[in-house]
Write an enzyme that holds these catalytic residues in place. Structure first.
Site, PDB file in Angstrom:
ATOM      1  N   ARG A  36       0.865  -1.113   0.014  1.00 44.87           N
ATOM      2  CA  ARG A  36      -0.123  -0.051  -0.182  1.00 44.87           C
ATOM      3  C   ARG A  36       0.928   1.161  -0.141  1.00 44.87           C
ATOM      4  NH1 ARG A  36      -4.708  -1.982   4.003  1.00 44.87           N
ATOM      5  NH2 ARG A  36      -5.900  -3.062   2.465  1.00 44.87           N
ATOM      6  N   LYS A 198     -20.385 -15.670   1.827  1.00 46.16           N
ATOM      7  CA  LYS A 198     -21.920 -15.528   1.794  1.00 46.16           C
ATOM      8  C   LYS A 198     -22.708 -14.779   0.803  1.00 46.16           C
ATOM      9  CE  LYS A 198     -21.445 -14.957   6.984  1.00 46.16           C
ATOM     10  NZ  LYS A 198     -21.433 -13.825   7.954  1.00 46.16           N
ATOM     11  N   GLY A 355     -10.933  -8.363  -0.516  1.00 44.63           N
ATOM     12  CA  GLY A 355      -9.904  -8.546   0.301  1.00 44.63           C
ATOM     13  C   GLY A 355      -9.116 -10.069   0.011  1.00 44.63           C
ATOM     14  N   GLY A 378     -14.175  -3.485   1.064  1.00 40.50           N
ATOM     15  CA  GLY A 378     -15.565  -3.077   0.962  1.00 40.50           C
ATOM     16  C   GLY A 378     -15.841  -1.925   0.190  1.00 40.50           C
TER      17      GLY A 378
END
Ligand code: ADP
Ligand code: MG
Length: 398
Positions: A36, A198, A355, A378
């Site tokens: 990053r 999910k 992720g 997200g």
């Protein structure tokens, strides 16, 4: 709406407060993965090269709204100084006297890193007074932290109320360009691969991709079992969300109504729940019995999904095909990663987000064979769901 970028504003001699994502892993006081930090270098170097006083602000981890040396950005300062080959200045607080003094000492073209913005409770609360204090340091605000743009925090959203010019950094610009194009004007055929644990996590993304009328929707990972159970198959002890069964059926019929080809696995790798270490086998989905757990897609599914990717012009992938953290249940995910890389070699524009999915493509060693690795977890999912990110909305329109 297109946003102004750092290229659209005059930076020379200006105090440029840049929100970056330096939320990196720290081990024994050292940065253990500097991906990053390296990602932010082009924007930092551009601003410094234009003669800006570059003031970097970031969060790191989840400190309890107060200073905690375990979450200090000092190790990042050290690594950043090495990468820039010059000493980066540091202030032990991101607002107040300490920060002001460091900023006034900063010459044009030099870089200052402020201490963890989450040492203040006002950051996550998006407290206007805290945002105003941060803004006192800045003539121009640049947001290059796409990964936190889905959070309305003081350093990602609130601050823009108090700074005249608020623009996107180069990383942010690239994310908005790539993800924006995928959503609004994808080249076809457009194939989406969705997996992970999910359905509930991915519901808005699946809905949005159906609305965008992707040509094919490939569903793997544990998520597929919710669909299978809803369709009346035996799924054994595989991960299922029982409260999502009707939603799954609804999505399937919406996809079909939209003329989208929805592909589910035809076979999978399972283990016996009583003897998980010694019982791995690949079986057709409809051979599953009540004692089995499905942990990865099977070879036939890999072939069918890979075939479906051939000739694609746009590919979006989110969610691993199996429990890839546990060998050998990474095989399906890695094989699909290879198929995405091959499709990219053959002209597809491929985007990987999420992720775990990004971790998987990195582990597979294929990161540089896809077109774009989205840096937001997200944030990427929310963007692809068609949700406006507060950190993006707050920037000046182009
Ligand atoms: P991303 O972070 O890329 O959005 P998710 O967080 O949705 O992806 O999903 C990743 C998780 O899904 C991983 O922890 C993986 O182990 C899990 N997973 C995928 N397939 C299965 C499966 N068949 N059984 C159990 N877990 C699975
Ligand atoms: Mg995840």
């Amino acid at each position: 709406m297109k946003k102004k970028t750092i290229k659209d504003v005059d930076l020379a001699g200006k105090r440029v407060l840049m929100r970056v994502d330096f939320n990196v892993p720290i081990k024994d006081g050292e940065v253990s993965d500097d991906t990053r930090i390296r990602g932010a270098l082009p924007t930092i170097e551009y601003a410094a090269g234009e003669g800006a006083k570059v003031i970097l602000v970031s969060h790191l981890g989840r400190p309890a709204d107060k200073p905690d040396q375990a979450f200090s950005l000092r190790p990042v300062r050290k690594r950043l100084s090495q990468l820039l080959a010059e000493e980066v200045a540091f202030a032990d607080d991101c607002i107040g006297e300490e920060a002001n003094a460091a900023v006034s000492k900063l010459s044009d073209g030099k870089v200052l890193l402020l201490e963890n913005v989450r040492f203040h409770p006002g950051e996550k609360k998006n407290d206007p007074e805290f945002a105003r204090q941060l803004a006192l340091l800045a003539d121009v605000y640049v947001n290059d932290a796409f990964g936190t743009a889905h959070r309305a925090h003081a350093s990602t959203a609130g601050i823009t109320q108090f700074v005249g010019e608020c623009v996107a950094g180069l990383l942010m610009e690239r994310e908005l360009e790539v993800l924006g194009k995928v959503l609004t004007n994808p080249e076809r055929p457009f194939v989406a691969i969705l997996g992970g644990a999910k359905v509930s996590d991915k519901l808005p993304v699946i809905k949005s991709l159906i609305e965008k009328k992707v040509d094919k929707l490939l569903i793997g990972g544990a998520m597929a079992y919710t669909f299978f159970k809803a369709l009346g198959y035996t799924v054994g002890k595989s991960l299922v969300e029982d409260d999502m069964l009707s939603k799954a059926l609804e999505l399937k019929s919406e996809a079909e109504k939209a003329g989208i080809q929805l592909l589910l696995p035809t076979d999978h790798q399972v283990v016996d729940s009583f003897d998980p270490l010694n019982s791995r086998k690949t079986i057709p989905i409809d051979f599953t019995n009540s004692g089995l757990v499905g942990l990865d897609i099977g070879d036939e599914t890999v072939q069918i999904f890979s075939e479906a990717l051939k000739g694609a012009k746009t590919i979006v992938w989110n969610g691993p095909m199996g429990m890839f953290e546990e060998k050998p249940f990474d095989e399906g995910t890695f094989a699909i990663a290879e198929a995405v890389a091959e499709a990219t070699d053959n002209g597809a524009f491929s985007v990987v987000g999420g992720g775990d999915s990004v971790a998987a493509i990195n582990e597979a060693g294929l990161a540089d064979r896809v077109s774009h690795i989205s840096t937001g977890g997200g944030a990427t999912l929310e963007f692809l769901s068609g949700i406006e990110l507060p950190g993006v909305a707050a920037l000046d329109d182009a």
